[in-house]
Design a protein around this motif. Structure first.
Motif, PDB file in Angstrom:
ATOM      1  N   ASN A   1      28.615  45.924  16.156  1.00 43.46           N
ATOM      2  CA  ASN A   1      28.603  47.320  16.581  1.00 43.46           C
ATOM      3  C   ASN A   1      29.724  48.107  15.900  1.00 43.46           C
ATOM      4  O   ASN A   1      29.517  49.225  15.408  1.00 43.46           O
ATOM      5  N   ALA A   2      30.921  47.492  15.852  1.00 38.96           N
ATOM      6  CA  ALA A   2      32.050  48.152  15.197  1.00 38.96           C
ATOM      7  C   ALA A   2      31.810  48.293  13.694  1.00 38.96           C
ATOM      8  O   ALA A   2      32.151  49.313  13.094  1.00 38.96           O
ATOM      9  N   LYS A   3      31.213  47.257  13.088  1.00 35.70           N
ATOM     10  CA  LYS A   3      30.935  47.298  11.648  1.00 35.70           C
ATOM     11  C   LYS A   3      29.912  48.383  11.330  1.00 35.70           C
ATOM     12  O   LYS A   3      30.022  49.098  10.324  1.00 35.70           O
TER      13      LYS A   3
ATOM     14  N   MET B   1      30.990  33.099  24.248  1.00 36.42           N
ATOM     15  CA  MET B   1      32.043  34.009  23.800  1.00 36.42           C
ATOM     16  C   MET B   1      31.777  34.509  22.383  1.00 36.42           C
ATOM     17  O   MET B   1      31.974  35.676  22.078  1.00 36.42           O
ATOM     18  N   PHE B   2      31.354  33.571  21.508  1.00 36.43           N
ATOM     19  CA  PHE B   2      31.069  33.962  20.124  1.00 36.43           C
ATOM     20  C   PHE B   2      29.957  35.008  20.057  1.00 36.43           C
ATOM     21  O   PHE B   2      30.024  35.954  19.278  1.00 36.43           O
ATOM     22  N   GLU B   3      28.926  34.822  20.902  1.00 38.80           N
ATOM     23  CA  GLU B   3      27.778  35.732  20.862  1.00 38.80           C
ATOM     24  C   GLU B   3      28.192  37.159  21.235  1.00 38.80           C
ATOM     25  O   GLU B   3      27.830  38.123  20.553  1.00 38.80           O
TER      26      GLU B   3
ATOM     27  N   LYS C   1      28.454  40.521  18.747  1.00 36.30           N
ATOM     28  CA  LYS C   1      27.784  41.788  19.047  1.00 36.30           C
ATOM     29  C   LYS C   1      28.764  42.955  18.920  1.00 36.30           C
ATOM     30  O   LYS C   1      28.438  44.001  18.365  1.00 36.30           O
ATOM     31  N   ASN C   2      29.970  42.748  19.466  1.00 38.00           N
ATOM     32  CA  ASN C   2      30.986  43.801  19.393  1.00 38.00           C
ATOM     33  C   ASN C   2      31.395  44.083  17.947  1.00 38.00           C
ATOM     34  O   ASN C   2      31.592  45.238  17.553  1.00 38.00           O
TER      35      ASN C   2
ATOM     36  N   MET D   1      38.015  41.416  14.425  1.00 40.81           N
ATOM     37  CA  MET D   1      37.941  40.393  13.387  1.00 40.81           C
ATOM     38  C   MET D   1      39.081  39.376  13.511  1.00 40.81           C
ATOM     39  O   MET D   1      38.883  38.173  13.301  1.00 40.81           O
ATOM     40  N   LYS D   2      40.264  39.839  13.872  1.00 42.87           N
ATOM     41  CA  LYS D   2      41.388  38.926  14.061  1.00 42.87           C
ATOM     42  C   LYS D   2      41.137  38.004  15.253  1.00 42.87           C
ATOM     43  O   LYS D   2      41.453  36.807  15.210  1.00 42.87           O
ATOM     44  N   LYS D   3      40.566  38.564  16.295  1.00 42.86           N
ATOM     45  CA  LYS D   3      40.236  37.766  17.471  1.00 42.86           C
ATOM     46  C   LYS D   3      39.207  36.696  17.119  1.00 42.86           C
ATOM     47  O   LYS D   3      39.325  35.526  17.531  1.00 42.86           O
TER      48      LYS D   3
END
Length: 312
Positions: free
Chosen positions: A11-13, A1-3, A7-8, A126-128
């Protein structure tokens, strides 16, 4: 899950960073456009004044009275003509830059529209992640978050540095084309001096005109290079001096008027191109060093993150 989450987030950053970069590029491009518009107005005024001076000398009735005065009139006509051509070159260059800057602004705005809601997307991810890390009490949450953010920052700087290097390489290549045209013009000028006639003169003028076109392209690319450099975060005490960008075309045109050229004038312009090329090469060397430092630091931080995860 962390991986997958990482990645998401990465990508957003990356999109968020690109949006900020575009906003900065757009602001600086608008500033450059405003500066060029002001220059265009100034050069247009000078152009009209020089044109009036040329016509005034041509229409002088007094200058026709004596041969000696006629000789003086011819000198004045030549001087006025060269001043007019100098003003015309600067005005044309300014118009060319304005057209390219306007195209860049349209392009930046179109790309910005792709990232309208990216801030919200990044914050939610980030909150997640923060919730997941805090639930996994076996990990070292604060240290891990800090290292992952550092990785993202380093990747962003590496990307921006590579973009600046790419822009600088395009400038360097364009400068080489200017050098090639001027060297060819210099060869034709030498033949002209030795009695090459109309063919030598026409060929020289053709190569000079070719060099002028390349200089306009250099100015456009220098502007892009300058804006890309402003986004690069330099490591250690590296310094970038880009003040010479602003004066390149002025120095070039001061050494060269495009319908009246002698060997010494071509040499002056060649020397200016060589100086600019050397400065660009120094900047590229600085950027390459910065890129190597960032990539080395990225590998180190990634090893730290891997070590933390493997020990849990």
């Amino acid at each position: 899950m962390f991986e997958e989450l990482n990645k998401n987030i990465a990508n957003a950053k990356e999109k968020l960073t690109r949006k900020e970069e575009l906003k900065n590029l757009l602001q600086r491009t608008n500033e450059d456009l405003n500066a060029q518009m002001a220059k265009k107005k100034e050069f247009n005024k000078i152009l009209h004044e020089e044109q009036k001076d040329v016509e005034k000398v041509k229409s002088s009735a007094i200058a026709e009275l004596r041969y000696s005065i006629l000789g003086e009139k011819e000198q004045q006509e030549e001087k006025g003509r060269q001043e007019y051509l100098s003003a015309k070159l600067r005005y044309d260059e300014c118009c060319s830059l304005i057209a390219n800057l306007e195209k860049e602004i349209v392009s930046y705005n179109e790309e910005l529209n792709k990232y309208v809601n990216i801030e919200l997307e990044y914050e939610e991810l980030m909150k997640k992640k923060e919730r997941l890390i805090l639930q996994s009490y076996d990990l070292k949450p604060k240290e891990l978050i800090k290292l992952i953010e550092k990785i993202q920052d380093l990747k962003s700087n590496i990307k921006e540095t590579k973009e600046a290097i790419n822009a600088g390489e395009k400038v360097r290549e364009a400068l080489e084309r200017v050098v090639s045209s001027l060297k060819s013009a210099k060869d034709w000028e030498q033949w002209d001096i030795l009695g090459g006639g109309l063919i030598a003169t026409a060929s020289k003028q053709s190569k000079i005109g070719e060099a002028k076109g390349h200089v306009y392209e250099v100015q456009r690319l220098l502007g892009i290079f300058k804006r890309e450099l402003s986004d690069v975060k330099l490591s250690s005490d590296m310094d970038i001096n880009i003040a010479f960008f602003e004066k390149f075309a002025d120095y070039f045109f001061d050494g060269l008027i495009f319908d009246w050229v002698v060997q010494s004038k071509i040499n002056d312009s060649l020397n200016n191109v060589y100086d600019t090329s050397n400065n660009v090469k120094k900047l590229l060397s600085t950027l390459e060093g910065n890129l190597n430092d960032c990539e080395r630091e990225l590998r180190t931080v990634e090893e730290e993150v891997r070590g933390i995860i493997e020990t849990q």
